[in-house]
Design a protein around this motif. Sequence first.
Motif, PDB file in Angstrom:
ATOM      1  N   TRP A 282       1.923  -9.401  -4.125  1.00 22.84           N
ATOM      2  CA  TRP A 282       0.693  -8.783  -3.640  1.00 22.84           C
ATOM      3  C   TRP A 282       0.922  -7.456  -2.930  1.00 22.84           C
ATOM      4  CZ3 TRP A 282      -2.964 -11.484  -5.826  1.00 22.84           C
ATOM      5  CH2 TRP A 282      -2.771 -12.851  -6.032  1.00 22.84           C
ATOM      6  N   ARG A 283      -0.147  -6.606  -2.959  1.00 21.70           N
ATOM      7  CA  ARG A 283      -0.248  -5.374  -2.182  1.00 21.70           C
ATOM      8  C   ARG A 283      -1.668  -5.307  -1.613  1.00 21.70           C
ATOM      9  NH1 ARG A 283       4.197  -6.105  -3.192  1.00 21.70           N
ATOM     10  NH2 ARG A 283       5.740  -4.764  -4.203  1.00 21.70           N
ATOM     11  N   TRP A 284      -1.837  -4.635  -0.463  1.00 15.40           N
ATOM     12  CA  TRP A 284      -3.144  -4.575   0.189  1.00 15.40           C
ATOM     13  C   TRP A 284      -3.527  -3.153   0.582  1.00 15.40           C
ATOM     14  CZ3 TRP A 284      -0.202  -8.938   0.660  1.00 15.40           C
ATOM     15  CH2 TRP A 284      -0.846 -10.173   0.474  1.00 15.40           C
ATOM     16  N   THR A 285      -4.833  -2.965   0.811  1.00 18.63           N
ATOM     17  CA  THR A 285      -5.354  -1.835   1.560  1.00 18.63           C
ATOM     18  C   THR A 285      -5.818  -2.379   2.912  1.00 18.63           C
ATOM     19  OG1 THR A 285      -7.633  -2.117   0.783  1.00 18.63           O
ATOM     20  CG2 THR A 285      -6.157  -0.729  -0.565  1.00 18.63           C
ATOM     21  N   HIS A 286      -6.098  -1.480   3.847  1.00 20.11           N
ATOM     22  CA  HIS A 286      -6.547  -1.951   5.166  1.00 20.11           C
ATOM     23  C   HIS A 286      -7.890  -2.685   5.051  1.00 20.11           C
ATOM     24  CE1 HIS A 286      -8.351   1.994   4.634  1.00 20.11           C
ATOM     25  NE2 HIS A 286      -9.197   1.769   5.606  1.00 20.11           N
ATOM     26  N   LYS A 287      -8.776  -2.221   4.164  1.00 15.03           N
ATOM     27  CA  LYS A 287     -10.061  -2.899   3.988  1.00 15.03           C
ATOM     28  C   LYS A 287      -9.875  -4.277   3.349  1.00 15.03           C
ATOM     29  CE  LYS A 287     -12.904   0.223   5.572  1.00 15.03           C
ATOM     30  NZ  LYS A 287     -13.790  -0.040   6.749  1.00 15.03           N
ATOM     31  N   GLY A 288      -8.939  -4.372   2.412  1.00 12.49           N
ATOM     32  CA  GLY A 288      -8.658  -5.655   1.788  1.00 12.49           C
ATOM     33  C   GLY A 288      -8.124  -6.668   2.774  1.00 12.49           C
ATOM     34  N   LEU A 289      -7.333  -6.201   3.733  1.00  4.24           N
ATOM     35  CA  LEU A 289      -6.798  -7.103   4.754  1.00  4.24           C
ATOM     36  C   LEU A 289      -7.916  -7.648   5.645  1.00  4.24           C
ATOM     37  CD1 LEU A 289      -3.560  -5.134   5.645  1.00  4.24           C
ATOM     38  CD2 LEU A 289      -3.642  -7.445   4.685  1.00  4.24           C
TER      39      LEU A 289
END
Length: 229
Positions: A134-141
Amino acid sequence: NTSIIYAPYLVLKPLSKQLQTEVVQLEKQGRKNQIIVDIGCGQKPFRTYFSSLASKYWGVDIDRSSLADVISSAHTLPFKDSSVDIVLCLQVLEHCEYPDRILSEIHRILHPDGIALVSTHGTVVYHPVLEDYWRWTHKGLYVAFKSAGLEVTKVLPNGGPIACLFFLGITLFCMFTYQSRWLTWMRWFSVPFFNFVGDKLDSLFFGHIYPKSKFLLVANYLVISRKSL
């Protein structure tokens, strides 16, 4: 390792500072004799940061060669509901098949006023140890934590766009030089130099010229969250 000679320096240096800052804040809040669970603890590299807060520090890992006190999957933690004051889950979520289950487990075991400190990747090279999902953006977190019943108080980037670009370049460079013993010597000179340059340029870019750009390109994040009641 936060030494400038190592490839992850541009991620681990700010992450290390942020964790130490959070410890100071928790001390000011009067948090002492805390039960701390470190999920995916490995060799417990951050234990010393939290020693002033802990009455018990439980390391959890699936790797029997680690310093874990408890051998267990993070998807089903062997702790009672609302029994833990602080949960650490540092550089683990990206390696777990079901990160939503881990966040739900963190919510379950946290005391009602408990704190979770979770770090994970934004943009980074694929690195399957054991796997890499997985990888995230701050909004996704924010969305992922809210879905698990965790209230996010802060999402902190571990460096800005310039640090991310340098980190990616250094990581790829190290991967390719490992393939040839004739190029290995270049790593010992190049990595500290580019870490130094990347750190200084990122501080200038992120801290002074374009401070609002900090979430444009991020290698890694630290999320501080609380249990939603």
